[in-house]
Write a protein that holds these residues in place. Structure first.
Motif, mmCIF file in Angstrom:
data_model
loop_
_atom_site.group_PDB
_atom_site.id
_atom_site.type_symbol
_atom_site.label_atom_id
_atom_site.label_comp_id
_atom_site.label_asym_id
_atom_site.label_seq_id
_atom_site.Cartn_x
_atom_site.Cartn_y
_atom_site.Cartn_z
ATOM 1 N N HIS A 13 50.904 -4.084 38.037
ATOM 2 C CA HIS A 13 51.233 -3.108 36.946
ATOM 3 C C HIS A 13 52.779 -3.344 36.771
ATOM 4 O O HIS A 13 53.437 -3.740 37.932
ATOM 5 C CB HIS A 13 50.661 -2.227 38.578
ATOM 6 N N LEU A 14 52.646 -2.475 36.062
ATOM 7 C CA LEU A 14 54.621 -1.984 35.943
ATOM 8 C C LEU A 14 54.772 -0.657 36.237
ATOM 9 O O LEU A 14 54.160 0.199 35.876
ATOM 10 C CB LEU A 14 54.706 -2.456 34.387
ATOM 11 N N LEU A 16 57.227 1.970 36.384
ATOM 12 C CA LEU A 16 57.960 2.487 35.090
ATOM 13 C C LEU A 16 59.335 2.998 35.251
ATOM 14 O O LEU A 16 59.756 3.747 36.223
ATOM 15 C CB LEU A 16 57.032 3.636 33.934
ATOM 16 N N ASP A 20 63.035 1.431 31.255
ATOM 17 C CA ASP A 20 62.081 1.397 30.527
ATOM 18 C C ASP A 20 61.223 2.623 29.498
ATOM 19 O O ASP A 20 61.131 2.877 28.623
ATOM 20 C CB ASP A 20 61.206 1.356 32.130
ATOM 21 N N ARG A 24 60.301 2.723 25.681
ATOM 22 C CA ARG A 24 59.962 3.405 25.270
ATOM 23 C C ARG A 24 59.341 4.481 24.134
ATOM 24 O O ARG A 24 58.503 4.226 23.636
ATOM 25 C CB ARG A 24 58.258 3.789 26.960
ATOM 26 N N LEU A 79 54.890 -0.536 27.807
ATOM 27 C CA LEU A 79 55.328 0.275 28.457
ATOM 28 C C LEU A 79 54.901 2.146 28.836
ATOM 29 O O LEU A 79 55.039 2.652 29.901
ATOM 30 C CB LEU A 79 56.889 1.104 27.815
ATOM 31 N N ALA A 82 52.808 1.820 31.769
ATOM 32 C CA ALA A 82 53.398 1.892 32.966
ATOM 33 C C ALA A 82 52.941 3.508 34.602
ATOM 34 O O ALA A 82 52.493 4.067 33.513
ATOM 35 C CB ALA A 82 54.826 1.341 32.252
ATOM 36 N N ARG A 83 53.289 3.211 35.259
ATOM 37 C CA ARG A 83 52.845 4.238 35.846
ATOM 38 C C ARG A 83 54.362 4.525 36.535
ATOM 39 O O ARG A 83 55.411 3.580 36.787
ATOM 40 C CB ARG A 83 52.536 3.599 37.469
ATOM 41 N N HIS A 95 59.962 3.121 40.663
ATOM 42 C CA HIS A 95 61.704 2.647 40.792
ATOM 43 C C HIS A 95 62.742 3.621 41.457
ATOM 44 O O HIS A 95 63.486 2.479 42.167
ATOM 45 C CB HIS A 95 61.820 3.474 38.536
#
Length: 194
Positions: A13-14, A16, A20, A24, A79, A82-83, A95
């Motif tokens: 998983h990305l 965010l 980013d 996005r 994007l 992303a979570r 993040h």
């Protein structure tokens, strides 16, 4: 490379981050003029767009957006998927960090992407041990605290991107990359504190 890995491994998983978010929102054509200016002046638009081969995006922002979407159609989807947060017991991955004494379910996306001092200075426990980046560590190495693990080693200046490896619900070790003058990337393991 990240987009390909995310497509191939559904367990990946990305998370965010603030940078980013700007890309996005740009690709979705939702950046207000003041946010576009902030992205350009402070948050990496030039470097991000250069990675797409675009040296002068301001000449035509609409054409810039179309060029990215045409050449890399999956990037917007990555994007958008992303979570802001991922919980893998006993850790919480974000993040930037969490607002202290606010339940995880009530955290704002803005704090998860932007918070600094209030999170970094907090010594109390969170619902989970927080793994984060966003604020470069003073040592230039990953730093482990009782309530959080800080991974930002200032990659854009130091050239060292750092990752944490977790095995069986515990921090195992870190990996740190370096790029030599000829472009060769090396990866070195770093021990995690006991």
């Amino acid at each position: 490379m990240v987009a390909a890995h995310l497509r191939e491994d559904s367990a990946s998983h990305l998370i965010l981050g603030n940078h980013d978010w700007f890309l996005r929102e740009f690709l979705l054509d939702r950046l207000a003029a003041d946010d576009l200016r902030r992205w350009i002046d402070q948050y990496g638009a030039t470097g991000a767009l250069l990675s797409y081969g675009i040296a002068d995006p301001a000449a035509d922002w609409t054409a810039t957006r179309r060029r990215i979407l045409g050449g890399w159609p999956g990037h917007r989807d990555v994007l958008c998927a992303a979570r802001h947060v991922l919980v893998e017991e006993p850790f919480c991955f974000v993040h930037a960090g969490l607002r202290p004494q606010v339940p995880l379910a009530m955290q704002s996306a803005e704090d998860l992407m932007w918070i600094k001092a209030e999170f970094l200075d907090y010594r109390g426990a969170f619902e989970h041990r927080v793994v984060h980046g966003h604020t470069p560590t003073a040592s230039g190495l990953p730093e482990v605290y009782p309530n959080r693990i800080a991974l930002d080693t200032h990659a854009f200046k130091s050239g060292h991107l750092t990752a944490a490896v977790f095995e069986e619900g515990r921090l195992s070790h870190f990996l740190r990359t370096a790029v030599s003058a000829d472009g060769t990337v090396t990866v070195e393991p770093l021990a995690a504190p006991a």
